[in-house]
Design a protein around this motif. Structure first.
Motif, short mmCIF file in Angstrom:
data_model
loop_
_atom_site.label_atom_id
_atom_site.label_comp_id
_atom_site.label_asym_id
_atom_site.label_seq_id
_atom_site.Cartn_x
_atom_site.Cartn_y
_atom_site.Cartn_z
N VAL A 193 -7.61 -11.37 6.50
CA VAL A 193 -8.43 -11.26 5.30
C VAL A 193 -7.73 -11.90 4.11
O VAL A 193 -6.54 -12.24 4.17
CB VAL A 193 -8.75 -9.77 4.98
N THR A 194 -8.47 -12.08 3.04
CA THR A 194 -7.93 -12.69 1.82
C THR A 194 -6.89 -11.79 1.18
O THR A 194 -7.11 -10.57 1.09
CB THR A 194 -9.07 -12.94 0.81
N PRO A 195 -5.75 -12.33 0.75
CA PRO A 195 -4.76 -11.50 0.05
C PRO A 195 -5.40 -10.76 -1.13
O PRO A 195 -6.20 -11.33 -1.87
CB PRO A 195 -3.72 -12.51 -0.42
N GLY A 196 -5.07 -9.50 -1.28
CA GLY A 196 -5.67 -8.69 -2.33
C GLY A 196 -6.72 -7.76 -1.81
O GLY A 196 -7.06 -6.76 -2.46
N GLN A 197 -7.27 -8.08 -0.64
CA GLN A 197 -8.21 -7.16 0.00
C GLN A 197 -7.42 -6.20 0.88
O GLN A 197 -6.66 -6.63 1.75
CB GLN A 197 -9.23 -7.92 0.85
N LEU A 198 -7.60 -4.90 0.65
CA LEU A 198 -6.90 -3.88 1.42
C LEU A 198 -7.88 -3.05 2.23
O LEU A 198 -9.02 -2.84 1.82
CB LEU A 198 -6.10 -2.96 0.48
N ALA A 199 -7.43 -2.57 3.36
CA ALA A 199 -8.28 -1.74 4.21
C ALA A 199 -8.68 -0.48 3.46
O ALA A 199 -7.85 0.18 2.84
CB ALA A 199 -7.54 -1.38 5.49
N HIS A 200 -9.97 -0.15 3.50
CA HIS A 200 -10.42 1.12 2.94
C HIS A 200 -10.98 2.04 4.01
O HIS A 200 -11.12 3.25 3.79
CB HIS A 200 -11.45 0.91 1.82
N SER A 201 -11.26 1.49 5.20
CA SER A 201 -11.72 2.36 6.29
C SER A 201 -11.56 1.65 7.63
O SER A 201 -11.54 0.42 7.71
CB SER A 201 -13.18 2.77 6.09
N SER A 248 -7.15 11.10 22.83
CA SER A 248 -8.02 10.77 21.70
C SER A 248 -9.19 9.94 22.21
O SER A 248 -9.00 9.01 23.00
CB SER A 248 -7.24 9.98 20.64
N ILE A 249 -10.38 10.26 21.76
CA ILE A 249 -11.58 9.51 22.14
C ILE A 249 -11.94 8.49 21.07
O ILE A 249 -12.21 7.33 21.35
CB ILE A 249 -12.76 10.47 22.39
N ASP A 250 -11.97 8.95 19.82
CA ASP A 250 -12.22 8.03 18.71
C ASP A 250 -11.38 8.46 17.52
O ASP A 250 -10.78 9.54 17.51
CB ASP A 250 -13.71 7.96 18.36
N HIS A 251 -11.33 7.60 16.51
CA HIS A 251 -10.48 7.86 15.35
C HIS A 251 -11.08 7.13 14.16
O HIS A 251 -11.39 5.94 14.24
CB HIS A 251 -9.06 7.35 15.62
N ALA A 252 -11.26 7.86 13.07
CA ALA A 252 -11.78 7.27 11.83
C ALA A 252 -10.84 7.61 10.69
O ALA A 252 -10.32 8.72 10.61
CB ALA A 252 -13.18 7.78 11.53
N LEU A 253 -10.62 6.63 9.81
CA LEU A 253 -9.67 6.80 8.71
C LEU A 253 -10.21 6.09 7.48
O LEU A 253 -10.66 4.95 7.57
CB LEU A 253 -8.31 6.21 9.13
N TRP A 254 -10.18 6.82 6.36
CA TRP A 254 -10.61 6.26 5.07
C TRP A 254 -9.43 6.32 4.10
O TRP A 254 -8.80 7.37 3.93
CB TRP A 254 -11.78 7.05 4.49
N PHE A 255 -9.14 5.20 3.45
CA PHE A 255 -8.09 5.14 2.43
C PHE A 255 -8.75 5.26 1.05
O PHE A 255 -9.69 4.53 0.74
CB PHE A 255 -7.33 3.82 2.51
N HIS A 256 -8.24 6.18 0.22
CA HIS A 256 -8.82 6.41 -1.10
C HIS A 256 -8.00 5.81 -2.23
O HIS A 256 -8.45 5.82 -3.38
CB HIS A 256 -8.98 7.92 -1.33
N GLY A 257 -6.82 5.31 -1.93
CA GLY A 257 -5.98 4.73 -2.97
C GLY A 257 -4.63 4.33 -2.42
O GLY A 257 -4.32 4.54 -1.24
N ASP A 258 -3.81 3.75 -3.27
CA ASP A 258 -2.49 3.31 -2.85
C ASP A 258 -1.63 4.51 -2.45
O ASP A 258 -1.80 5.63 -2.97
CB ASP A 258 -1.80 2.53 -3.97
N LEU A 259 -0.71 4.28 -1.55
CA LEU A 259 0.12 5.37 -1.02
C LEU A 259 1.47 4.82 -0.60
O LEU A 259 1.65 3.61 -0.45
CB LEU A 259 -0.58 6.03 0.17
N ALA A 260 2.41 5.75 -0.42
CA ALA A 260 3.75 5.40 0.05
C ALA A 260 4.09 6.32 1.21
O ALA A 260 4.27 7.53 1.03
CB ALA A 260 4.76 5.55 -1.07
N VAL A 261 4.19 5.77 2.40
CA VAL A 261 4.45 6.58 3.59
C VAL A 261 5.93 6.92 3.72
O VAL A 261 6.30 7.75 4.54
CB VAL A 261 3.93 5.88 4.86
N ASP A 262 6.78 6.31 2.88
CA ASP A 262 8.18 6.70 2.90
C ASP A 262 8.48 7.77 1.85
O ASP A 262 9.63 8.08 1.57
CB ASP A 262 9.11 5.49 2.71
N ASP A 263 7.42 8.33 1.26
CA ASP A 263 7.54 9.52 0.41
C ASP A 263 6.69 10.60 1.07
O ASP A 263 5.77 10.31 1.85
CB ASP A 263 7.04 9.23 -1.00
#
Length: 294
Positions: free
Chosen positions: A55-63, A235-250
């Motif tokens: 995808v184009t830089p600047g576009q982030l996954a939201h779901s 696991s049969i299926d998996h859905a994930l929605w991102f609501h904003g920026d995050l840090a997984v090392d915190d």
């Protein structure tokens, strides 16, 4: 200990750094976490990386919405084929097929979005103790050693397997000697070492980590686990929605519940919060929880 943690995280990043085979075609390696097949979070995380790279830089996954179709072979690489479904000014969509032995093992549709201002509201963060002072999964597994004789020999290695994610349950649950409790749990988690400041990478790592403990939530009322003799779980299926920026090392809090189980399937849901109470992701998953007779 620090060096080992850094090595575990470096290995996870190596798994997510897919090899480019051709335009929109990638290959990933697998790691054995002690189960019978490839960890579902690994496949979903790698699929997210494959889609993001197109995808184009600047576009982030939201779901993302994915289906686990077949068990993954840990001894063979996985090929990720990305299909460009749509490129718009604000949104882009990609379909990803994870392929082994000529057949899809995972199929995912992911949507990407440029940052926009808009209305904001969220569910409140549960009031639970912070991660400091809570026992980690690595510490808890040492307490379970006395119950190893109850675990099928093929799964005993999984008990001692260390991973790149530090998991700290608020109310620990012994998977080798499970009790019955309400179908909800709260787990603090973070990467065991610092990650590069790349938001797309943090979202891929969160996709990986979001598969831990989710299916377990649907087992809690029944006093069974992945290690219970005769249990077949996946696991049969998996859905994930991102609501904003995050840090997984915190530290992030994973608040999970299971509204129901039926027909050998259990549904689990999760909300993921930052330390300061910001909701950064929502998750849903249906999984197989079947007890095999004989």
């Amino acid at each position: 200990m620090v060096q080992k943690s850094e090595a575990l995280v470096a290995d996870l990043l190596a798994q997510l750094d897919l090899e480019v085979l051709e335009d929109q075609l990638f290959r990933g390696i697998s790691r054995n976490l002690g189960g019978k097949s490839v960890f579902g979070g690994q496949v979903a995380g790698q699929a997210m990386v494959a889609a993001t790279r197109t995808v184009t830089p600047g576009q982030l996954a939201h779901s993302m919405h994915g289906y686990f179709l077949r068990p993954g072979d840990m001894d063979k690489p996985i090929v990720y084929e990305v299909e460009n479904i749509r490129d718009g000014r604000s949104f882009a969509a990609r379909r990803v097929q994870a392929i082994q032995h000529g057949r899809p093992i995972f199929s995912m549709l992911a949507s990407f979005h440029v940052a926009e201002d808009g209305y904001v509201h969220q569910a409140p963060m549960p009031e639970v103790p912070g991660p400091e002072g809570l026992a980690s999964h690595d510490e808890l597994r040492h307490e379970w050693v006395d119950a190893l004789d109850r675990v099928p020999e093929s799964l005993r290695e999984a008990v001692g397997r260390e991973i790149a994610i530090d998991l700290r349950p608020v109310e620990p649950w012994n998977m080798l000697n499970p009790d019955k409790r309400a179908p909800e749990q709260y787990v603090w988690f973070r990467a065991k070492a610092a990650l590069p400041a790349d938001q797309a990478l943090h979202r891929a790592v969160l996709t990986y980590a979001s598969d831990f403990n989710l299916l377990t939530t649907a087992q809690l009322p029944h006093g069974v686990s992945f290690f219970t003799p005769g249990m077949q779980m996946a696991s049969i299926d998996h859905a994930l929605w991102f609501h904003g920026d995050l840090a997984v090392d915190d530290w992030l809090l994973y608040a999970m519940d299971s509204p129901g189980a039926q027909d050998a399937r259990g549904l689990s849901r999760g909300l993921i919060f930052t330390r300061d109470g910001r909701l950064v992701a929502s998750v849903a998953q249906e999984g197989l929880i079947r007890h095999r007779q004989g």
